[in-house]
Design a protein around this motif. Structure first.
Motif, short mmCIF file in Angstrom:
data_model
loop_
_atom_site.label_atom_id
_atom_site.label_comp_id
_atom_site.label_asym_id
_atom_site.label_seq_id
_atom_site.Cartn_x
_atom_site.Cartn_y
_atom_site.Cartn_z
N MET A 82 0.87 -1.19 0.00
CA MET A 82 0.00 0.00 0.00
C MET A 82 0.90 1.23 0.00
O MET A 82 1.77 1.37 0.84
N SER A 83 0.67 2.08 -0.95
CA SER A 83 1.46 3.29 -1.02
C SER A 83 0.86 4.38 -0.13
O SER A 83 -0.32 4.36 0.20
N VAL A 84 1.70 5.31 0.23
CA VAL A 84 1.27 6.43 1.06
C VAL A 84 0.49 7.41 0.19
O VAL A 84 0.87 7.68 -0.95
N ARG A 85 -0.59 7.91 0.71
CA ARG A 85 -1.38 8.93 0.03
C ARG A 85 -1.04 10.28 0.66
O ARG A 85 -0.72 10.36 1.85
N THR A 86 -1.13 11.32 -0.13
CA THR A 86 -0.86 12.67 0.37
C THR A 86 -2.10 13.52 0.17
O THR A 86 -2.69 13.54 -0.91
N LEU A 87 -2.47 14.21 1.23
CA LEU A 87 -3.60 15.14 1.19
C LEU A 87 -3.08 16.52 1.57
O LEU A 87 -2.42 16.67 2.59
N VAL A 88 -3.38 17.50 0.74
CA VAL A 88 -3.06 18.89 1.08
C VAL A 88 -4.41 19.59 1.29
O VAL A 88 -5.24 19.64 0.39
N VAL A 89 -4.62 20.08 2.50
CA VAL A 89 -5.85 20.78 2.85
C VAL A 89 -5.54 22.27 2.81
O VAL A 89 -4.63 22.74 3.51
#
Length: 161
Positions: free
Chosen positions: A1-8
């Motif tokens: 599982m790859s890391v997901r990135t969220l920019v808020v």
């Protein structure tokens, strides 16, 4: 599982005009400048990430100020206008994120306070003193979008805006 990135991202500073509906409020000249600067920071190496951030998708509230903020960020990604982001609570925002295509590794969400501030706090258990107009937070997630929930993220970076 790859890391997901969220920019808020909280929309940049908006002006007030008598008789103008809230959803139609434009950015101030300073807000336009701040949105461009935030985009430059996001596109560059963000502390804590190993390479520059290239989002796969920008999720944006339909308001004038959020759409303009998203445009001025200058990110090379498709923008989807999501009605559920306007006047949203963190649970609403989590619902929007959970609908994201699992193939997308990074998402930018452009919205409003208090929802975006509370979303960052809920996902990361971080205590932020504030989340002013134009601020953004970079969060890493080890779960698929469909499983995003409070406490599933790590705060990597918060802008100084």
């Amino acid at each position: 599982m790859s890391v997901r990135t969220l920019v808020v991202v909280r929309h940049a500073k908006a002006g007030h005009a008598p008789g103008l509906p809230d959803s139609e409020r434009p950015l101030t000249p300073g807000g336009e400048r701040d949105a461009r600067a935030a985009g430059e920071e996001i596109r560059r190496l963000v502390p804590g990430l190993t390479s520059g951030l290239t989002p796969g998708l920008v999720l944006c509230s339909p308001s004038v100020r959020t759409r303009r903020t998203a445009e001025l960020l200058g990110l090379d990604a498709p923008v989807e206008i999501e009605r559920d982001i306007y006047e949203a609570y963190p649970d609403d925002l989590l619902g929007v994120l959970r609908r994201t295509d699992g193939e997308i590794a990074s998402v930018v969400l452009v919205g409003h306070n208090p929802g975006v501030h509370e979303l960052v706090a809920a996902l990361t258990d971080a205590r932020l003193d504030g989340f002013p107009p134009g601020a953004y937070a970079v969060i890493e997630l080890d779960v698929p979008w469909e499983d995003v929930a409070p406490g599933t993220g790590r705060l990597i970076h918060v802008s100084r805006t």
